[in-house]
Design a protein around this motif. Structure first.
Motif, PDB file in Angstrom:
ATOM      1  N   TRP A 193     -12.613  -3.719  -0.765  1.00  0.00           N
ATOM      2  CA  TRP A 193     -11.584  -2.738  -0.467  1.00  0.00           C
ATOM      3  C   TRP A 193     -10.168  -3.185  -0.803  1.00  0.00           C
ATOM      4  O   TRP A 193      -9.224  -2.416  -0.603  1.00  0.00           O
ATOM      5  N   ALA A 194      -9.958  -4.381  -1.319  1.00  0.00           N
ATOM      6  CA  ALA A 194      -8.599  -4.849  -1.626  1.00  0.00           C
ATOM      7  C   ALA A 194      -7.882  -3.915  -2.611  1.00  0.00           C
ATOM      8  O   ALA A 194      -6.724  -3.548  -2.361  1.00  0.00           O
ATOM      9  N   PRO A 195      -8.520  -3.501  -3.716  1.00  0.00           N
ATOM     10  CA  PRO A 195      -7.808  -2.585  -4.620  1.00  0.00           C
ATOM     11  C   PRO A 195      -7.433  -1.272  -3.942  1.00  0.00           C
ATOM     12  O   PRO A 195      -6.356  -0.729  -4.179  1.00  0.00           O
ATOM     13  N   ASN A 196      -8.307  -0.771  -3.060  1.00  0.00           N
ATOM     14  CA  ASN A 196      -8.018   0.482  -2.364  1.00  0.00           C
ATOM     15  C   ASN A 196      -6.834   0.325  -1.420  1.00  0.00           C
ATOM     16  O   ASN A 196      -6.003   1.229  -1.302  1.00  0.00           O
ATOM     17  N   VAL A 197      -6.768  -0.802  -0.725  1.00  0.00           N
ATOM     18  CA  VAL A 197      -5.648  -1.054   0.183  1.00  0.00           C
ATOM     19  C   VAL A 197      -4.350  -1.129  -0.612  1.00  0.00           C
ATOM     20  O   VAL A 197      -3.345  -0.508  -0.255  1.00  0.00           O
TER      21      VAL A 197
ATOM     22  N   SER B  29      -8.534  -4.831   8.688  1.00  0.00           N
ATOM     23  CA  SER B  29      -7.705  -5.856   9.311  1.00  0.00           C
ATOM     24  C   SER B  29      -7.824  -7.190   8.565  1.00  0.00           C
ATOM     25  O   SER B  29      -6.816  -7.847   8.277  1.00  0.00           O
ATOM     26  N   ALA B  30      -9.048  -7.556   8.220  1.00  0.00           N
ATOM     27  CA  ALA B  30      -9.267  -8.813   7.480  1.00  0.00           C
ATOM     28  C   ALA B  30      -8.607  -8.759   6.108  1.00  0.00           C
ATOM     29  O   ALA B  30      -7.969  -9.724   5.668  1.00  0.00           O
ATOM     30  N   ARG B  31      -8.739  -7.622   5.427  1.00  0.00           N
ATOM     31  CA  ARG B  31      -8.169  -7.508   4.093  1.00  0.00           C
ATOM     32  C   ARG B  31      -6.655  -7.575   4.155  1.00  0.00           C
ATOM     33  O   ARG B  31      -6.009  -8.225   3.332  1.00  0.00           O
ATOM     34  N   LEU B  32      -6.049  -6.904   5.121  1.00  0.00           N
ATOM     35  CA  LEU B  32      -4.593  -6.948   5.267  1.00  0.00           C
ATOM     36  C   LEU B  32      -4.112  -8.366   5.547  1.00  0.00           C
ATOM     37  O   LEU B  32      -3.106  -8.806   4.989  1.00  0.00           O
ATOM     38  N   ARG B  33      -4.841  -9.099   6.389  1.00  0.00           N
ATOM     39  CA  ARG B  33      -4.468 -10.497   6.670  1.00  0.00           C
ATOM     40  C   ARG B  33      -4.548 -11.343   5.401  1.00  0.00           C
ATOM     41  O   ARG B  33      -3.664 -12.157   5.128  1.00  0.00           O
ATOM     42  N   GLU B  34      -5.621 -11.159   4.619  1.00  0.00           N
ATOM     43  CA  GLU B  34      -5.771 -11.929   3.366  1.00  0.00           C
ATOM     44  C   GLU B  34      -4.656 -11.606   2.385  1.00  0.00           C
ATOM     45  O   GLU B  34      -4.075 -12.502   1.772  1.00  0.00           O
ATOM     46  N   LEU B  35      -4.373 -10.329   2.213  1.00  0.00           N
ATOM     47  CA  LEU B  35      -3.334  -9.923   1.262  1.00  0.00           C
ATOM     48  C   LEU B  35      -1.959 -10.390   1.722  1.00  0.00           C
ATOM     49  O   LEU B  35      -1.116 -10.761   0.904  1.00  0.00           O
ATOM     50  N   GLU B  36      -1.743 -10.420   3.031  1.00  0.00           N
ATOM     51  CA  GLU B  36      -0.480 -10.929   3.566  1.00  0.00           C
ATOM     52  C   GLU B  36      -0.379 -12.436   3.314  1.00  0.00           C
ATOM     53  O   GLU B  36       0.671 -12.937   2.902  1.00  0.00           O
ATOM     54  N   ALA B  37      -1.470 -13.161   3.533  1.00  0.00           N
ATOM     55  CA  ALA B  37      -1.474 -14.612   3.326  1.00  0.00           C
ATOM     56  C   ALA B  37      -1.211 -14.968   1.861  1.00  0.00           C
ATOM     57  O   ALA B  37      -0.606 -16.002   1.569  1.00  0.00           O
ATOM     58  N   LYS B  38      -1.634 -14.096   0.951  1.00  0.00           N
ATOM     59  CA  LYS B  38      -1.418 -14.359  -0.482  1.00  0.00           C
ATOM     60  C   LYS B  38      -0.062 -13.876  -0.962  1.00  0.00           C
ATOM     61  O   LYS B  38       0.283 -14.035  -2.124  1.00  0.00           O
ATOM     62  N   GLY B  39       0.713 -13.280  -0.076  1.00  0.00           N
ATOM     63  CA  GLY B  39       2.063 -12.860  -0.437  1.00  0.00           C
ATOM     64  C   GLY B  39       2.143 -11.547  -1.173  1.00  0.00           C
ATOM     65  O   GLY B  39       3.152 -11.244  -1.809  1.00  0.00           O
ATOM     66  N   VAL B  40       1.098 -10.731  -1.083  1.00  0.00           N
ATOM     67  CA  VAL B  40       1.058  -9.462  -1.799  1.00  0.00           C
ATOM     68  C   VAL B  40       1.450  -8.300  -0.882  1.00  0.00           C
ATOM     69  O   VAL B  40       1.963  -7.295  -1.335  1.00  0.00           O
TER      70      VAL B  40
END
Length: 142
Positions: free
Chosen positions: A29-33, A60-71
Motif C-alpha cells: 500500500w505504500a504507492p497508494n498512501v 499505521s505501519a506504512r505511515l511510520r515507515e514512510l516517515e522514518a524514510k523521510g518521505v
C-alpha cells in the motif's frame, strides 16, 4: 580439490538508487498512501476513506515507515482531541511524477484488457492448465 575463496579487498558498490527507491515503493500500500498524500495533507481517517481496502494496522505501519524514510511528515494538530495530519516532504513530492507515470501506464494496460497483465496466481493457473479437476471440486472456469 577446490580452491579456497579469497576475500575481495575492494568494498562492495553502493546500493543501486533504483533498488533503494523500489524498496520504498514495494511496501504493501505504500504507492497508494503516497498517491493519496500527493494532493494535500490528509488525516489518518481521511486516508482510510481514500484507501478503503487498507487496514488501520497496515496504514499505521506504512505511515511510520514512510516517515522514518523521510518521505512523509507527521504533524500533531493543536485541536481537542488532538489530530494528526500527514503530508509529503520535499523528497516525497519528488516521487509524485514517477507515480503519475506509473498510473498512466496502468491506464493503458487497463484499456488493453484484464488479460494483458497476469494477476496474482497466474503462474499456478498456468501450471495446472490441462489437469483435470479433482473429484468433487467445482470447475474453476479456466
Amino acid at each position: 580439490m577446490a580452491l579456497p575463496v579469497r576475500k575481495n579487498p575492494v568494498p562492495p558498490p553502493p546500493l543501486c538508487p533504483l533498488t533503494v527507491c523500489m524498496a520504498l515503493l514495494r511496501g504493501a500500500w505504500a504507492p497508494n498512501v503516497l498517491w493519496s498524500l500527493s494532493g494535500q495533507p490528509r488525516r489518518f481517517g481521511e486516508l482510510r476513506v481514500d484507501i478503503p481496502q487498507i487496514s488501520a494496522r497496515v496504514l499505521s505501519a506504512r505511515l511510520r515507515e514512510l516517515e522514518a524514510k523521510g518521505v512523509v511528515s507527521r504533524r500533531v494538530m493543536p485541536t481537542s482531541p488532538p489530530s494528526v495530519e500527514y503530508e509529503l516532504t520535499q523528497l516525497g513530492q519528488e516521487l509524485v511524477p514517477a507515480l503519475r507515470s506509473i498510473v498512466e501506464v496502468g491506464r493503458k494496460l487497463n484499456v488493453r484488457g484484464p488479460h494483458s497483465v497476469p494477476g496474482p496466481g497466474a503462474r499456478a493457473r498456468r501450471r495446472s492448465a490441462g489437469r483435470p479437476e479433482a473429484p468433487g471440486q467445482p470447475a474453476t472456469g479456466r
